[in-house]
Scaffold this motif. Structure first.
Motif, mmCIF file in Angstrom:
data_model
loop_
_atom_site.group_PDB
_atom_site.id
_atom_site.type_symbol
_atom_site.label_atom_id
_atom_site.label_comp_id
_atom_site.label_asym_id
_atom_site.label_seq_id
_atom_site.Cartn_x
_atom_site.Cartn_y
_atom_site.Cartn_z
ATOM 1 N N GLU A 1 -1.058 -2.539 -11.860
ATOM 2 C CA GLU A 1 -1.376 -1.146 -12.195
ATOM 3 C C GLU A 1 -2.647 -1.065 -13.029
ATOM 4 N N ILE A 2 -2.761 -1.943 -14.033
ATOM 5 C CA ILE A 2 -3.970 -1.969 -14.860
ATOM 6 C C ILE A 2 -5.196 -2.205 -13.993
ATOM 7 N N ALA A 3 -5.093 -3.181 -13.101
ATOM 8 C CA ALA A 3 -6.225 -3.521 -12.244
ATOM 9 C C ALA A 3 -6.654 -2.319 -11.397
ATOM 10 N N GLN A 4 -5.696 -1.672 -10.764
ATOM 11 C CA GLN A 4 -5.997 -0.538 -9.887
ATOM 12 C C GLN A 4 -6.625 0.614 -10.668
ATOM 13 N N SER A 5 -5.951 1.025 -11.745
ATOM 14 C CA SER A 5 -6.379 2.223 -12.462
ATOM 15 C C SER A 5 -7.685 2.011 -13.210
ATOM 16 N N SER A 6 -7.812 0.867 -13.862
ATOM 17 C CA SER A 6 -9.038 0.610 -14.611
ATOM 18 C C SER A 6 -10.240 0.471 -13.680
ATOM 19 N N CYS A 7 -10.070 -0.277 -12.601
ATOM 20 C CA CYS A 7 -11.194 -0.508 -11.701
ATOM 21 C C CYS A 7 -11.551 0.729 -10.869
ATOM 22 N N ALA A 8 -10.576 1.592 -10.612
ATOM 23 C CA ALA A 8 -10.864 2.838 -9.884
ATOM 24 C C ALA A 8 -11.644 3.811 -10.744
ATOM 25 N N HIS A 9 -11.562 3.634 -12.068
ATOM 26 C CA HIS A 9 -12.223 4.560 -12.994
ATOM 27 C C HIS A 9 -13.278 3.858 -13.842
ATOM 28 N N ASN A 10 -13.947 2.898 -13.207
ATOM 29 C CA ASN A 10 -15.112 2.240 -13.820
ATOM 30 C C ASN A 10 -14.817 1.633 -15.189
ATOM 31 N N GLY A 11 -13.660 0.994 -15.312
ATOM 32 C CA GLY A 11 -13.353 0.257 -16.533
ATOM 33 C C GLY A 11 -12.712 1.065 -17.638
ATOM 34 N N GLU A 12 -12.379 2.339 -17.387
ATOM 35 C CA GLU A 12 -11.706 3.135 -18.423
ATOM 36 C C GLU A 12 -10.373 2.491 -18.807
ATOM 37 N N GLN A 13 -10.012 2.646 -20.092
ATOM 38 C CA GLN A 13 -8.712 2.134 -20.529
ATOM 39 C C GLN A 13 -7.611 2.907 -19.822
ATOM 40 N N PHE A 14 -6.640 2.189 -19.302
ATOM 41 C CA PHE A 14 -5.547 2.798 -18.549
ATOM 42 C C PHE A 14 -4.390 3.195 -19.462
ATOM 43 N N VAL A 15 -3.894 2.259 -20.251
ATOM 44 C CA VAL A 15 -2.752 2.496 -21.142
ATOM 45 C C VAL A 15 -3.098 1.984 -22.532
ATOM 46 N N ARG A 16 -2.754 2.758 -23.562
ATOM 47 C CA ARG A 16 -3.081 2.369 -24.928
ATOM 48 C C ARG A 16 -1.962 1.553 -25.569
ATOM 49 N N TYR A 17 -0.700 1.855 -25.215
ATOM 50 C CA TYR A 17 0.439 1.110 -25.766
ATOM 51 C C TYR A 17 1.386 0.751 -24.616
ATOM 52 N N TRP A 18 1.582 -0.543 -24.421
ATOM 53 C CA TRP A 18 2.528 -1.019 -23.417
ATOM 54 C C TRP A 18 3.834 -1.404 -24.107
ATOM 55 N N MET A 19 4.963 -0.929 -23.566
ATOM 56 C CA MET A 19 6.267 -1.245 -24.139
ATOM 57 C C MET A 19 7.181 -1.800 -23.048
ATOM 58 N N HIS A 20 7.866 -2.895 -23.360
ATOM 59 C CA HIS A 20 8.753 -3.523 -22.380
ATOM 60 C C HIS A 20 10.091 -3.864 -23.025
ATOM 61 N N ASN A 21 11.172 -3.449 -22.367
ATOM 62 C CA ASN A 21 12.502 -3.857 -22.834
ATOM 63 C C ASN A 21 12.875 -5.200 -22.223
ATOM 64 N N ALA A 22 13.696 -5.959 -22.946
ATOM 65 C CA ALA A 22 14.090 -7.295 -22.509
ATOM 66 C C ALA A 22 15.180 -7.236 -21.451
ATOM 67 N N TYR A 23 15.521 -8.411 -20.947
ATOM 68 C CA TYR A 23 16.535 -8.527 -19.895
ATOM 69 C C TYR A 23 17.935 -8.206 -20.430
ATOM 70 N N ILE A 24 18.804 -7.877 -19.490
ATOM 71 C CA ILE A 24 20.235 -7.805 -19.772
ATOM 72 C C ILE A 24 20.895 -9.026 -19.143
ATOM 73 N N HIS B 1 2.709 -1.391 -5.819
ATOM 74 C CA HIS B 1 2.029 -1.231 -7.105
ATOM 75 C C HIS B 1 1.189 0.047 -7.168
ATOM 76 N N LEU B 2 0.706 0.482 -6.013
ATOM 77 C CA LEU B 2 -0.268 1.569 -5.966
ATOM 78 C C LEU B 2 0.299 2.907 -6.426
ATOM 79 N N GLU B 3 1.574 3.158 -6.111
ATOM 80 C CA GLU B 3 2.105 4.504 -6.325
ATOM 81 C C GLU B 3 2.049 4.938 -7.784
ATOM 82 N N CYS B 4 2.394 4.036 -8.713
ATOM 83 C CA CYS B 4 2.423 4.432 -10.125
ATOM 84 C C CYS B 4 1.024 4.797 -10.627
ATOM 85 N N SER B 5 0.025 4.002 -10.239
ATOM 86 C CA SER B 5 -1.349 4.295 -10.655
ATOM 87 C C SER B 5 -1.790 5.669 -10.153
ATOM 88 N N ALA B 6 -1.469 5.977 -8.897
ATOM 89 C CA ALA B 6 -1.878 7.254 -8.317
ATOM 90 C C ALA B 6 -1.162 8.430 -8.958
#
Length: 455
Positions: free
Chosen positions: A238-261, A206-211
């Motif tokens: 990712e939200i947990a890592q990035s937000s908490c590493a930066h004192n609660g700053e918003q990490f992502v404003r819009y999350w988008m997910h595609n469905a399964y195939i 999980h860590l790599e994407c946040s970094a």
């Protein structure tokens, strides 16, 4: 009309506004390179490539990052099984991934960061999390303390109890809480590792994407995309890592997910043996046909992937290219404005590609009765709007006269034989019709209700 996006975090379709005017920062999770990629990997790549194209029509600067995970236990297992180095495995399958994505008409992302190039940034983020009271070291591991984050689980809308009950978590003595996840883990002498304040080891997945997001895009980005299977636990963590590493700053404003195939009606799963590798599919269908099939369903809807879907996609593309072949003498207006077109409006409405494709068919129908001036406008619209989906990128002659192995029939030769066979039947020359059918069969061509396909 501005772009509207369904935000997984809020559960609403929202008008998109970037944090910085005229600049969009988007990140999409890429592959773990331990094998060739399958159709499930291709769906987010095609979906977010389409979004990348649409965003570029509205904003001057669009930064699209998609990573390569080149260190992972799966890569290590493949290397061990093949008796080769981890770097050789990851390099080979990274090259294969780029080749497959190019075949699907995907543009290159602006940035393609590799996990192994960012271990220093990962260590720094772990140190920040420890200093902020959100992580702890234990027995060579460093773990994120999920109970230290008040709104952990907000993306997947789950409580800690629900997540613990519904997830496969490692119960280990060094964990304060069973749901705590690994940021750093120790490596044995025969495993890849890096020196760190907690000993020689390697990062958790999980860590790599946040970094990498922090380094290349900043603390807060506009859009983060990926498959719905990544919503929990990967994106939640990712939200947990990035937000908490930066004192609660918003990490992502819009999350988008595609469905399964789904494959022939069943959710794609290794245990079912129903994976469809892109390179295998490319032996029978063009990359554009596969792309069209992926875009034929809305990205948030499950897609039933089948031979019938691919055959129908090819049939539709044949119709489009055949129409364009009949319009070779009609010039294209490169300055044509597509902003008010129904295709473009559909794409702005949360990437509604099925509606956009329907409108492409409507244009083809209108072209049949259009005068020359109307044909210029309609052809220009069709080509310019479809390019936002990565479609109709070929010259019609190149589409029909494909490269084939020596002795094989080209698509056009097969079509000509089919026409001759139908005419022989119409003339009641059944012997001639049967002869043509037998010749096609000998060439590995199977006749279908819709036309034909290669075996």
């Amino acid at each position: 009309m501005s772009l509207k996006i369904y935000n997984t975090l809020t559960g609403n379709k929202e008008s998109f506004t970037p944090l910085t005017p005229d600049t969009v920062k988007m990140y999409v999770c890429g592959p773990t390179v331990y094998n060739r990629v399958h159709i499930g990997n291709a769906r987010p790549a095609v979906v977010f490539d389409t979004l990348f194209r649409v965003l570029q029509t509205q904003y001057e600067n669009v930064i699209y990052a998609s990573n390569i995970t080149d260190i992972d236990d799966k890569i290590m297992n493949t290397a061990k099984a093949n008796n080769e180095s981890i770097s050789d495995v990851s390099a080979r399958y990274t090259t294969a991934y780029f080749e497959d994505m190019a075949q699907l008409n995907n543009l290159k992302p602006t940035i393609t960061p590799f996990a192994t190039d960012h271990v220093g940034e990962m260590i720094s983020m772990v140190e920040a999390l420890i200093n902020n009271g959100h992580a702890y070291a234990a027995q060579g591991h460093v773990l994120f303390d999920v109970q230290s984050m008040e709104d952990y689980g907000k993306l997947s809308n789950r409580s800690l109890e629900d997540m613990l009950a519904g997830a496969r978590v490692e119960v280990a003595a060094y964990k304060k809480y069973a749901g705590d996840f690994v940021l750093w883990k120790p490596s044995t002498d025969d495993e890849p590792g890096w020196d760190s304040p907690w000993g020689r080891g390697r990062p958790g997945w999980h860590l790599e994407c946040s970094a990498m997001i922090e380094k290349h895009l900043g603390n807060t980005i506009d859009i983060h995309g990926g498959g719905i299977d990544l919503q929990f636990p990967h994106h939640e963590n990712e939200i947990a890592q990035s937000s908490c590493a930066h004192n609660g700053e918003q990490f992502v404003r819009y999350w988008m997910h595609n469905a399964y195939i789904n494959i022939d009606g069943e959710k794609m799963s290794k245990s079912l043996g129903n994976f469809r590798m892109i390179n295998d599919l490319l032996e029978h269908y063009s990359g554009e046909t596969i792309r069209f099939a992926i875009l034929s369903a809305h990205y948030r809807s499950e897609l039933n992937f089948s031979v019938e879907l691919l055959d129908n996609a090819k049939k539709s593309l044949d119709t489009f290219y055949n129409t364009l072949r009949g319009l070779e003498d009609i010039k294209v207006d490169d300055s044509a404005d597509i902003s008010s077109s129904t295709i473009y409006q559909a794409l702005l409405d949360d990437l509604n590609t099925p509606i956009a494709i329907r409108e492409m068919h409507a244009i083809v129908k209108s072209l049949k009765t259009a005068n020359d001036d109307e044909k210029i406008a309609l052809k220009s619209l069709l080509l310019k709007a479809s390019s936002l989906m990565g479609l109709l990128q070929k010259n019609p002659d190149d589409w029909f006269y494909v490269d084939v192995a020596e002795g094989d029939l080209s698509d056009q030769a097969i079509d000509d034989s089919m026409t001759a066979m139908k005419q022989a039947r119409a003339d009641k020359d059944y012997a001639a019709a049967d002869k043509i059918r037998n010749e096609l069969t000998e060439q590995g061509i199977t006749l279908t209700r819709e036309g034909w396909k290669r075996n």
